[in-house]
Design a protein around this motif. Sequence first.
Motif, PDB file in Angstrom:
ATOM      1  N   PHE A   1       3.677   7.253   2.913  1.00 52.58           N
ATOM      2  CA  PHE A   1       4.056   6.032   3.606  1.00 52.58           C
ATOM      3  C   PHE A   1       3.798   4.821   2.728  1.00 52.58           C
ATOM      4  O   PHE A   1       2.726   4.676   2.146  1.00 52.58           O
ATOM      5  CB  PHE A   1       3.257   5.877   4.904  1.00 52.58           C
TER       6      PHE A   1
ATOM      7  N   PHE B   1       0.832  -1.191   0.000  1.00 55.46           N
ATOM      8  CA  PHE B   1       0.000   0.000   0.000  1.00 55.46           C
ATOM      9  C   PHE B   1       0.874   1.251   0.000  1.00 55.46           C
ATOM     10  O   PHE B   1       1.972   1.252   0.544  1.00 55.46           O
ATOM     11  CB  PHE B   1      -0.846   0.082   1.285  1.00 55.46           C
TER      12      PHE B   1
ATOM     13  N   PHE C   1       4.540  -0.463   8.323  1.00 55.03           N
ATOM     14  CA  PHE C   1       4.817   0.776   7.617  1.00 55.03           C
ATOM     15  C   PHE C   1       6.303   1.077   7.553  1.00 55.03           C
ATOM     16  O   PHE C   1       7.090   0.674   8.411  1.00 55.03           O
ATOM     17  CB  PHE C   1       4.139   1.960   8.317  1.00 55.03           C
ATOM     18  N   GLY C   2       6.676   1.845   6.530  1.00 55.46           N
ATOM     19  CA  GLY C   2       7.996   2.446   6.483  1.00 55.46           C
ATOM     20  C   GLY C   2       8.005   3.760   7.258  1.00 55.46           C
ATOM     21  O   GLY C   2       6.978   4.178   7.806  1.00 55.46           O
ATOM     22  N   THR C   3       9.153   4.406   7.289  1.00 53.64           N
ATOM     23  CA  THR C   3       9.307   5.645   8.048  1.00 53.64           C
ATOM     24  C   THR C   3       8.792   6.861   7.302  1.00 53.64           C
ATOM     25  O   THR C   3       8.680   7.939   7.882  1.00 53.64           O
ATOM     26  CB  THR C   3      10.776   5.889   8.410  1.00 53.64           C
TER      27      THR C   3
ATOM     28  N   ARG D   1       0.961  -5.617   3.969  1.00 54.89           N
ATOM     29  CA  ARG D   1       0.189  -6.614   4.693  1.00 54.89           C
ATOM     30  C   ARG D   1       0.766  -7.966   4.325  1.00 54.89           C
ATOM     31  O   ARG D   1       0.872  -8.306   3.156  1.00 54.89           O
ATOM     32  CB  ARG D   1      -1.278  -6.536   4.293  1.00 54.89           C
TER      33      ARG D   1
ATOM     34  N   TYR E   1       0.187   5.306   1.214  1.00 49.17           N
ATOM     35  CA  TYR E   1      -0.705   6.282   1.835  1.00 49.17           C
ATOM     36  C   TYR E   1      -0.070   7.662   1.776  1.00 49.17           C
ATOM     37  O   TYR E   1       1.153   7.808   1.859  1.00 49.17           O
ATOM     38  CB  TYR E   1      -0.978   5.937   3.301  1.00 49.17           C
TER      39      TYR E   1
ATOM     40  N   GLN F   1      -6.114  -6.858   8.388  1.00 50.20           N
ATOM     41  CA  GLN F   1      -5.237  -5.966   7.647  1.00 50.20           C
ATOM     42  C   GLN F   1      -4.156  -5.348   8.522  1.00 50.20           C
ATOM     43  O   GLN F   1      -3.912  -4.172   8.446  1.00 50.20           O
ATOM     44  CB  GLN F   1      -6.071  -4.817   7.029  1.00 50.20           C
ATOM     45  N   LYS F   2      -3.466  -6.122   9.320  1.00 50.98           N
ATOM     46  CA  LYS F   2      -2.364  -5.572  10.106  1.00 50.98           C
ATOM     47  C   LYS F   2      -1.288  -5.122   9.135  1.00 50.98           C
ATOM     48  O   LYS F   2      -0.797  -5.910   8.319  1.00 50.98           O
ATOM     49  CB  LYS F   2      -1.802  -6.631  11.039  1.00 50.98           C
ATOM     50  N   LEU F   3      -0.946  -3.854   9.174  1.00 51.10           N
ATOM     51  CA  LEU F   3       0.009  -3.287   8.238  1.00 51.10           C
ATOM     52  C   LEU F   3       1.326  -2.969   8.926  1.00 51.10           C
ATOM     53  O   LEU F   3       1.366  -2.563  10.074  1.00 51.10           O
ATOM     54  CB  LEU F   3      -0.545  -1.996   7.623  1.00 51.10           C
TER      55      LEU F   3
END
Lengths: 115, 117
Positions: B91, B35, B107-109, B95, B37, B103-105
Amino acid sequence: EAGVTQFPSHSVIEKGQTVTLRCDPISGHDNLYWYRRVMGKEIKFLLHFVKESKQDESGMPNNRFLAERTGGTYSTLKVQPAELEDSGVYFCASTTLDGDPKEQYFGPGTRLTVT
Amino acid sequence: AQKITQTQPGMFVQEKEAVTLDCTYDTSDPSYGLFWYKQPSSGEMIFLIYQGSYDQQNATEGRYSLNFQKARKSANLVISASQLGDSAMYFCAMREGGYTGFQKLVFGTGTRLLVSP
């Protein structure tokens, strides 16, 4: 249709105090997730509810954090007592149980500042 | 363990030009979703684009496209014809596992994009 809402938008508290964050998911969304972004770092998963049940709370940092979702509607995340390192933005997200995998809706976040 | 890496803390682009935001990922699961965002200064997280690991074609959504290179484990976001309103944090997230309604994601920084006139 209303999106995911979070309250408050911003909270400033002193170390040692208690704060409760609230998340209202989209109506009908049984999955509810809490995430947190500490300044300058990645957004991290905290926990996941399916209706009122906690499915995964592997991301909860410690026992000062308590999440509830009574009745399977809105959720609260209580931090007691708050520490300086708890400062960050707390996001809530919701999805249906079997919806489109693209559809994870995030709330606007609550910015928590612990001084 | 699954991990998302965004190596560009900040990017600059001029209006109307294209920009690529980098994202690499690490997972041992053959089934996953990626994903992107956007988070403007107002703070909300806005879904931009999604790529499933078994999708044959690169995802596109309007001016956004995802350059998915599975062998290299990269999922770069390409924004064409940048607009001033594209200035925001971006971002990349993943998943792990097939979609089961959960949908526990991860993420990057994030990458902060600034579009100049």
